[in-house]
Write a protein that holds these residues in place. Sequence first.
Motif, mmCIF file in Angstrom:
data_model
loop_
_atom_site.group_PDB
_atom_site.id
_atom_site.type_symbol
_atom_site.label_atom_id
_atom_site.label_comp_id
_atom_site.label_asym_id
_atom_site.label_seq_id
_atom_site.Cartn_x
_atom_site.Cartn_y
_atom_site.Cartn_z
ATOM 1 N N ILE A 224 44.263 39.540 -16.440
ATOM 2 C CA ILE A 224 45.168 38.340 -16.685
ATOM 3 C C ILE A 224 46.443 38.875 -17.519
ATOM 4 O O ILE A 224 46.176 39.149 -18.870
ATOM 5 C CB ILE A 224 44.371 37.075 -17.475
ATOM 6 C CG1 ILE A 224 42.977 36.776 -16.633
ATOM 7 C CG2 ILE A 224 45.453 35.975 -17.685
ATOM 8 C CD1 ILE A 224 42.416 35.824 -17.424
ATOM 9 N N THR A 286 47.287 36.811 -12.504
ATOM 10 C CA THR A 286 45.936 37.186 -12.319
ATOM 11 C C THR A 286 45.400 37.348 -11.123
ATOM 12 O O THR A 286 45.776 36.768 -9.877
ATOM 13 C CB THR A 286 44.861 36.155 -13.192
ATOM 14 O OG1 THR A 286 43.686 36.651 -12.961
ATOM 15 C CG2 THR A 286 44.977 34.991 -12.433
ATOM 16 N N LEU A 296 41.011 30.063 -16.783
ATOM 17 C CA LEU A 296 41.639 31.201 -16.987
ATOM 18 C C LEU A 296 42.433 31.216 -18.122
ATOM 19 O O LEU A 296 42.583 32.526 -18.918
ATOM 20 C CB LEU A 296 42.654 31.373 -15.639
ATOM 21 C CG LEU A 296 41.834 31.452 -14.413
ATOM 22 C CD1 LEU A 296 42.855 31.476 -13.148
ATOM 23 C CD2 LEU A 296 41.216 32.927 -14.382
ATOM 24 N N TYR A 300 42.505 34.068 -21.290
ATOM 25 C CA TYR A 300 43.584 34.707 -21.826
ATOM 26 C C TYR A 300 43.785 34.565 -23.313
ATOM 27 O O TYR A 300 44.368 35.624 -24.128
ATOM 28 C CB TYR A 300 44.870 34.315 -21.037
ATOM 29 C CG TYR A 300 46.167 35.093 -21.400
ATOM 30 C CD1 TYR A 300 46.391 36.185 -21.026
ATOM 31 C CD2 TYR A 300 46.871 34.504 -22.735
ATOM 32 C CE1 TYR A 300 47.556 37.016 -21.411
ATOM 33 C CE2 TYR A 300 48.024 35.147 -22.949
ATOM 34 C CZ TYR A 300 48.440 36.424 -22.380
ATOM 35 O OH TYR A 300 49.382 37.352 -22.853
#
Length: 409
Positions: A224, A286, A296, A300
Amino acid sequence: MSSVPLAGAPVQPTNAAPLPRLFAYTTSLGLERFLGRRKRGLSTLVLSLVWLTLAWRGSGRPHHVGLLQEPLLAALLGVDRLPTAQTLHRALAYWSAQDVRAAVEASYLAELPRRTGRIWVALDSHHVPYWGRGQRERLRKGWSGQHGRCLRGYRLYLAVDTDTGQVLTFVLLRGDARDHRLTAVLARRVRRLLGRRLAGVVADSGFTSHAAVRALLQARIPFILGFARSARIRTRLATLTGQQRRWLQHGRAIRLGWCPWDPRLQLIALTARTPSDDRGPWVYVTNIQGLNPGRLAALYRQRWRVEQVLDELVNGHDLDHLVSPRLHPNRIAVGFRLLARNLALGLQIHEAGARPDVLREPRAFRATHVEGLGLFVQQQRIIWLVPCQPTDRSTWHIPWTHRTVCLAA
């Protein structure tokens, strides 16, 4: 071996009573295969312990060795007096950067079996400035985010475990090095160290480029990365629906569709955490499929750990001090500071038998594991130590200096 100290041996005070435990742990990891070198006079292993003690005391400067005038430290090292600052500086030429990097990696891997689960790794860079006036032609200028301007110096790249804050590997390069050129190098090295336990890597937009993303895809490493808001991305953000804008206003993440670089990549957008921060929304790229944007974004946000590590290294291990305008001595000196951090965290994991709930930062670790009052008596190669803090009886062996410490309750 005598079971009791000699009656006539002098009793000496010390303010480094916990240090033998740290030395015993350091010498038990087998790092001598990386740090041991043949030389006359003091061995490189003894000099390694002096450099590590400086870092644990919060300094990376050879001329601060005078602050370590501690009788117990000299007894543990097996010397009558500590080496001078000039000796410490000259000793940097005996180690290679590859061996010091290998020692940092080995210190991290030593406690990895005590932990469970997969590991996320954060990549980041730090500009170590050079404030001297001489030999400036040796150094290149690079951007320092901490000072907000370009400065001469060297650029340090770190790969950090987002759970414990330990350093997996590092690279120190010229000040004009570009972050995106090191993305694939660091990621491949991390994959080689962790294998299948690597969950993925996170990094800011400085580490993102076509070549870096292509290399990560070829290596099949989940990632990511921050993504620059180009004109095409700004157009996408300007055409968000009302529902998407409301989600962003409430601090949630949304999908921005597929990345134009590769159909296997997707973009997500995330607004800033605080309402007063109007710099967002931030955009990330990503190759991870099957997770919602909120998850996600949470993955991160683990990148904050590497920024905390850099702050602790600067304020707790004197990271921003360069020992020379030349690159090689600084690679060794910085490597010892990173090794000292890994050993400090590794000892806490080792004592707990797993990842403890609380990992002490450098200053707190110094107060509990480096400094402490006590009395000691030296009998040839045996040191009898009585700390002021009550503790259990134990015996510690320090093979690098051929010393044995007997701890009395």
